[in-house]
Design an enzyme around this catalytic site. Sequence first.
Site, mmCIF file in Angstrom:
data_model
loop_
_atom_site.group_PDB
_atom_site.id
_atom_site.type_symbol
_atom_site.label_atom_id
_atom_site.label_comp_id
_atom_site.label_asym_id
_atom_site.label_seq_id
_atom_site.Cartn_x
_atom_site.Cartn_y
_atom_site.Cartn_z
ATOM 1 N N ASP A 103 0.838 -1.199 0.000
ATOM 2 C CA ASP A 103 0.000 0.000 0.000
ATOM 3 C C ASP A 103 0.876 1.253 0.000
ATOM 4 O OD1 ASP A 103 -2.123 -1.718 0.402
ATOM 5 O OD2 ASP A 103 -2.047 -1.474 2.589
HETATM 6 N N1 URA Z 1 -1.175 -6.049 3.772
HETATM 7 C C1 URA Z 1 -1.632 -4.792 3.849
HETATM 8 O O1 URA Z 1 -2.632 -4.530 4.497
HETATM 9 N N2 URA Z 1 -0.949 -3.836 3.195
HETATM 10 C C2 URA Z 1 0.172 -4.069 2.492
HETATM 11 O O2 URA Z 1 0.740 -3.143 1.923
HETATM 12 C C3 URA Z 1 0.626 -5.383 2.420
HETATM 13 C C4 URA Z 1 -0.061 -6.355 3.068
#
Ligand code: URA
Length: 246
Positions: A103
Amino acid sequence: MERIQKLISRAGAASRREAERMIQAGRVTLNGNVVTELGVQAEETDEIAIDGVVLTFTQVKRYFLLNKPKGYLCTVKDDRGRKTVLELLPDVTEYIYPIGRLDYDTEGLLLLTNDGELMNGLLHPRFEVNKTYVAKVKGQLTPDRLKELRTGIHLEDGLTAPAEAKLMEYNEQGNWSKVKLIIHEGRNRQVRRMLSAVGNEVIALKRIAFAGLTLDGVSRGQYRELTAEEIAMLGHIAGKSGKDNG
Ligand code: URA
């Protein structure tokens, strides 16, 4: 003859699924004509282009490990002008792209490559590639909640596979916890959703390991090229014969 999305992925320009999306979005041309159907077949000798850039099938395969900071997108381009992870590898001239996504607000280990075959393998659920995260969460992560994480959590897209979950720290004064989670699925925002489902919203999230690789020696915002041994190891995990790795 092969499906165009397969050729795009072999050329290292995108994963097969991403190539399908590009085709449906009208970004792909075959010998100058826009292709929007997924069933169209072609050969390496055809001229296939994405956004006008013609693919080549002989490029050197490159593999990088990046320590992604927060505030970068794992896409190649953003319509809203936000920074993308590719800006952190300005000296790389090949058309590389991330293996999976972190993310915008997640930091940590991200692999990038132009080896579409390896990427498809590492992302395939069948190979159960381990990803290790450290999350700082609001509140206390109680033994019951850790147990739920280890058993599987009902999310709106189904039950998660059992995770390894280890409490690293609980700060009573600040009322936050730190937990290490190892999962092998790769659903969208999975760690954040799992932790919020047990009642502990994520404050900060970092991926510290992927398929046995760690961030050792790579500080935030920096990257390094993988070694031949590491590439062979990933190929092994992803079910590749290894003949393309050299
Ligand atoms: N899980 C998440 O919630 N975000 C990420 O970036 C990777 C795994």
